[in-house]
Scaffold this motif. Structure first.
Motif, short mmCIF file in Angstrom:
data_model
loop_
_atom_site.label_atom_id
_atom_site.label_comp_id
_atom_site.label_asym_id
_atom_site.label_seq_id
_atom_site.Cartn_x
_atom_site.Cartn_y
_atom_site.Cartn_z
N THR A 185 0.82 -1.21 0.00
CA THR A 185 0.00 0.00 0.00
C THR A 185 0.86 1.26 0.00
N GLU A 186 2.00 1.22 0.68
CA GLU A 186 2.93 2.36 0.63
C GLU A 186 3.37 2.64 -0.80
N LEU A 187 3.75 1.58 -1.50
CA LEU A 187 4.22 1.72 -2.87
C LEU A 187 3.11 2.21 -3.79
N ALA A 188 1.92 1.60 -3.66
CA ALA A 188 0.81 1.99 -4.52
C ALA A 188 0.42 3.45 -4.32
N GLU A 189 0.46 3.91 -3.07
CA GLU A 189 0.12 5.31 -2.78
C GLU A 189 1.14 6.26 -3.38
N ALA A 190 2.42 5.93 -3.28
CA ALA A 190 3.46 6.77 -3.85
C ALA A 190 3.32 6.88 -5.36
N ILE A 191 3.00 5.78 -6.01
CA ILE A 191 2.80 5.79 -7.46
C ILE A 191 1.59 6.65 -7.81
#
Length: 297
Positions: A185-191
């Protein structure tokens, strides 16, 4: 937009379920014969294998899968067939294909619902999970390693090549500036927050293509597919058929050209077979499935 809220601690691990796509088409295309021996190189929960076992008397299956959870599920789901099924834990790229043995070989290259719905496997950003994405958890490379240690150019290249992501450079730059990332979820939010708003709220989540690219890299999927297509035809008996179901254009292109260019195979599907409307309504996953079949000559 897909919910990115953290997974509740009491969420249950899903059962390994995998609805076989293009079931009627693959059984018809393989022309299952009584007493035939078939190789399922991606047995998953055993859906396609069960259809083959039911299609004609005394058929036998050699079932392989690199995922331990998948193989365990298949063993349980196909237990009633006893010695008609033998199980092998292996990636199909390293499997020792016996010469001139099988009447048919199948591969379903799709990711199962189990992998997407099971938070601990880290394939999806619908749940908060560690960045894993390994089909075979004995492999050392994880999605976290790629995201947190590969350089910006390498990341941009894989996002463009394997995810067909047009904003690959922008996304790679954002990731490098903000890493390390520990969860899906951290990665998806940053993208999501580094792409223009018109992409942020589009038909698919802006992290979808990046997650596809990561999964392909972590599991070396395209190289493994090329190896399968090179080795598998030699394991067919005369007139034996190989059927491959793919779910994105990169895989389908590899299958198409491997069948066309092989001196051993006759292509039986000039165009890929796709799902009918009724199947898509019952199983939306089938929408992107493409089936190609070839015969040993």
């Amino acid at each position: 937009m897909i919910n990115q809220s953290p997974t509740p601690s009491n969420i249950e691990t899903p059962a390994f379920s995998h609805i076989p796509v293009l079931a009627k088409e693959i059984i018809t295309g393989l022309a299952i014969s009584e007493g035939g021996h078939y190789l399922d190189t991606t047995v998953g929960g055993g859906g396609h294998s069960r259809l083959i076992l039911e299609a004609a008397p005394d058929t036998k299956i050699t079932a392989i899968d690199q995922d331990e959870d998948a193989l365990t599920a298949a063993e349980n789901n196909l237990a009633e067939y006893g010695s008609r099924v033998s199980f092998v834990r292996s990636n199909f790229a390293v499997y020792e294909f016996p010469s001139a043995t099988f009447d048919g070989i199948i591969a379903d290259l799709g990711v199962s619902s189990y992998h997407l719905d099971n938070p601990e496997r880290g394939f999806s950003f619908r749940h908060e999970a560690e960045l894993d994405m390994r089909m075979d958890r004995g492999r050392s490379r994880t999605a976290a390693e790629v995201i947190n240690h590969w350089d910006e150019v390498e990341l941009a290249d894989i996002f463009f090549k394997y995810g067909e992501e047009r904003l690959s450079r922008r996304i790679a730059k954002r990731i490098v500036e903000n890493r390390p990332f520990h969860t899906t979820t951290e990665l998806a939010e940053a993208i999501s927050y580094c792409v223009p708003k018109k992409y942020r709220y589009g038909r698919i989540h802006p992290a979808t293509r990046v997650f596809q690219a990561l999964r392909i890299v972590v599991n070396d999927e395209l190289n493994s597919l090329e190896t399968l297509l090179e080795k598998a035809p030699n394991a067919l008996v005369n007139g034996g058929k190989i059927a491959i179901i793919s779910f994105h254009s990169l895989e389908d292109r590899i299958v198409k050209h491997a069948f066309k260019d092989s001196p051993l195979l006759k292509v039986l599907t000039k165009k890929p077979i796709t799902a009918e409307d009724e199947e898509i309504s019952n199983n939306p996953r089938a929408r992107s499935a493409k089936l190609r079949i070839a015969e040993l000559i």
